[in-house]
Enzyme design. Structure first.
Site, short mmCIF file in Angstrom:
data_model
loop_
_atom_site.label_atom_id
_atom_site.label_comp_id
_atom_site.label_asym_id
_atom_site.label_seq_id
_atom_site.Cartn_x
_atom_site.Cartn_y
_atom_site.Cartn_z
NE ARG A 170 -0.64 -0.58 4.89
CZ ARG A 170 -1.22 -0.38 6.04
NH1 ARG A 170 -2.36 0.24 6.11
NH2 ARG A 170 -0.65 -0.82 7.14
CE LYS A 214 1.73 2.36 6.19
NZ LYS A 214 2.54 2.25 7.41
CG ASP A 250 -7.92 -2.07 2.11
OD1 ASP A 250 -6.71 -2.01 2.41
OD2 ASP A 250 -8.83 -1.75 2.90
N GLY A 251 -4.92 -2.12 0.04
CA GLY A 251 -3.96 -1.08 -0.33
C GLY A 251 -4.20 0.26 0.36
NE ARG A 287 5.99 5.32 4.51
CZ ARG A 287 6.04 4.07 4.92
NH1 ARG A 287 5.86 3.79 6.21
NH2 ARG A 287 6.28 3.08 4.09
NE ARG A 309 9.92 -1.25 3.21
CZ ARG A 309 9.03 -0.81 4.07
NH1 ARG A 309 8.82 -1.47 5.19
NH2 ARG A 309 8.33 0.26 3.81
CG ASP A 337 8.26 -7.03 6.75
OD1 ASP A 337 8.53 -7.84 7.64
OD2 ASP A 337 7.15 -6.47 6.66
CG ASN A 338 7.76 -3.51 9.46
OD1 ASN A 338 7.41 -3.29 8.30
ND2 ASN A 338 6.97 -4.05 10.35
#
Ligand code: AMP
Ligand code: MG
Length: 512
Positions: free
Chosen positions: A98, A117, A129-130, A180, A187, A267-268
């Site tokens: 997203r 985002k 749903d993105g 952002r 990442r 992934d974060n």
């Protein structure tokens, strides 16, 4: 770098280096129509730092562009692919489900990537749903700028738009889109992705790309002007060591301000050591090393006290991804082990600052803080569940007042403890130790290390409820306080007070 005169968004030069890496890294796409977008908030400070003019948001077409409804000239929107370990388990391919990467612009802060985002589904949305709900968008917006105010490395947030579009989570909510900004959103998971696919060419391309992004940092770290004289293996090892050092600093800063990230999946984890992907985060209220801020984290893997350990685990995932480029596994382990030597040094630096201990201690190899002094105070705070931020700020004020009042100045700190005996015993040692310090300097240091204002859950919640009924003023107020969290801000004491009783019922989870 751009010229000094403030610019409109449309005047910024786009470079889009990530987009040029090739097809393996991303999918080109545009946003999905967001109905009736409206400005919700923006960061004056970040806009100024980026060199944007004061009313940059009012430029024609900007609201539409930052809602995902139009494409700015020069932007090449895409979603990137990555994988990752989630809650300790390999999750396979994930990607920007997203997040819409608009490209990279030249700003007064240097080249910055811009990402939306919540701008709609991408090839990596995996049936979701993105979108992002207003609630989580406000939280990410405020926390990004609050972290920057605390001097902690973070992705930034330029603005937010809201929309009446219905989004369904546990209940019906509405959508919002956040813009952002960061030098890079890459990442650990990007590296893990290509390592898992055994796509060494892509891994090599990605590595060269982040080495270039980190060139200045690497040169300073190695004290070498010409990185190109080193082999890729040598530069990659230096990069891993640098990343380990960045994470040692980041973790000590998180721990220092009582920040719990909540979802430290690989992934974060930013490759540049930035705090990113604000989800179920929390600034701790009462101190509990076992505190779990994420209601979806049933095992407590990401509890406050475990964060530094998890960062090390994540660094090893990154190291594993590099194993196909660096043949010497021992050298990878050695580079990453730098984390183990730097973490205690960084922790020591953070807490010596929080305690106002500036003088090196004889017999402590240049250190300013005895381990027993730190463990002692954390132990008494934890046993009595004292409010973490209030404790440190009151202790700072006490040291300031002790110049006139002597040890009596500590009475307001004692009052935080239901049973103050253990604290009093610790205080005796601390007071004794303060005799070798200049109290004025110690107090000054403490007031610059112990924020008066942190983004507690209940403050977020109040701002969210007001924003839901169309009132963004609480967001703006919090932005003012949190961009200068070490200042007194007379008249706003309530924002630095204990959380209200209802704050205990706030449950934050991965749902966003
Ligand atoms: P997070 O837990 O927010 O870090 O997200 C983990 C993964 O799920 C990432 O690949 C996200 O892009 C994806 N994701 C989370 N929420 C959504 C959503 N509403 N729509 C599409 N993808 C999502
Ligand atoms: Mg994420």
């Amino acid at each position: 770098m751009t010229s000094q005169s403030p610019q409109r968004l449309s005047q910024l030069t786009w470079n889009n280096r990530f987009a040029q890496l090739g097809e393996a890294f991303s999918s080109r796409l545009s946003g999905t129509e967001l109905p009736s977008p409206q400005w919700l908030a923006h960061s004056r400070l970040l806009a100024q730092e980026m060199g944007l003019e004061r009313d940059w948001m009012h430029e024609k077409g900007v609201l539409e562009a930052l809602s995902g409804n139009a494409i700015l000239e020069g932007s090449e929107p895409l979603a990137s692919v990555y994988s990752g370990h989630q809650f300790g388990v390999w999750a396979g391919q994930l990607g920007d489900g997203r997040a819409l990467y608009l490209g990279e612009v030249d700003t007064a802060l240097g080249p910055m990537e811009i990402q939306l985002k919540g701008a709609g589904p991408t090839p990596y949305s995996r049936r979701a749903d993105g979108r992002a709900v207003l609630r989580s968008t406000v939280r990410e917006f405020l926390c990004s700028e609050a972290m920057a105010g605390l001097g902690i490395a973070t992705t930034r947030a330029l603005c937010m738009v809201s929309s009446p579009l219905a989004v369904y989570r546990e209940e019906r909510e509405t959508a919002a889109v956040i813009t952002r900004v960061a030098p890079s959103f890459i990442r650990f998971g990007h590296f893990e992705h290509f390592a898992a696919l055994q796509n060494t060419d892509a891994l090599l391309t990605l590595t060269e790309f982040v080495l270039e992004l980190s060139r200045e940092d690497l040169q300073n770290h190695l004290n070498l002007p010409h990185l190109a004289d080193l082999s890729l293996e040598e530069r990659s090892l230096a990069f891993l060591e640098l990343t380990a050092i960045k994470y040692a600093k980041l973790m000590s800063q998180w721990q220092g301000v009582g920040f719990c990230h909540g979802v430290m999946n690989t992934d974060n984890m930013s490759i540049l050591g930035l705090t990113m992907d604000y989800g179920p985060f929390q600034f701790m209220d009462s101190f509990d090393p076992q505190h779990i801020c994420n209601h979806s984290d049933h095992q407590g893997r990401y509890r406050y006290g475990q964060q530094p350990q998890i960062a090390y685990w994540n660094l090893f995932c990154l190291g594993q991804a590099f194993a196909s480029l660096i043949n010497d596994t021992d050298a990878i382990v050695k580079a990453l082990s730098t984390y183990k030597t730097h973490l205690p040094m960084e922790m020591q630096r953070v807490y010596a600052g929080k305690l106002g201990l500036l003088q090196e201690q004889p017999g402590l190899e240049g250190a300013r803080l005895e381990d027993s002094m730190l463990q002692g105070v954390l132990q008494v705070m934890s046993e009595q569940r004292v409010d973490y931020s209030i404790f440190w700020r009151k202790l700072s004020m006490a040291v300031l007042n002790a110049q006139k009042l002597g040890p009596n100045a500590f009475n307001p700190v004692k009052d935080l403890f239901l049973e103050p005996q253990m604290f009093t015993a610790w205080l005796d040692t601390y007071w004794d130790r303060l005799k070798s310090e200049d109290l004025g300097l110690s107090a000054q240091c403490m007031l610059a290390h112990n924020p008066k204002f942190v983004l507690r859950n209940h403050l977020c919640e109040t701002a969210i409820q007001a924003a839901k009924v169309g009132d963004p003023s609480e967001i703006d107020r919090l932005m003012d306080l949190l961009s200068k969290p070490f200042e007194e801000h007379p008249g706003f004491e309530a924002y630095a007070d204990h959380p209200p009783h209802w704050a205990q019922s706030i449950a934050v989870s991965c749902s966003s």
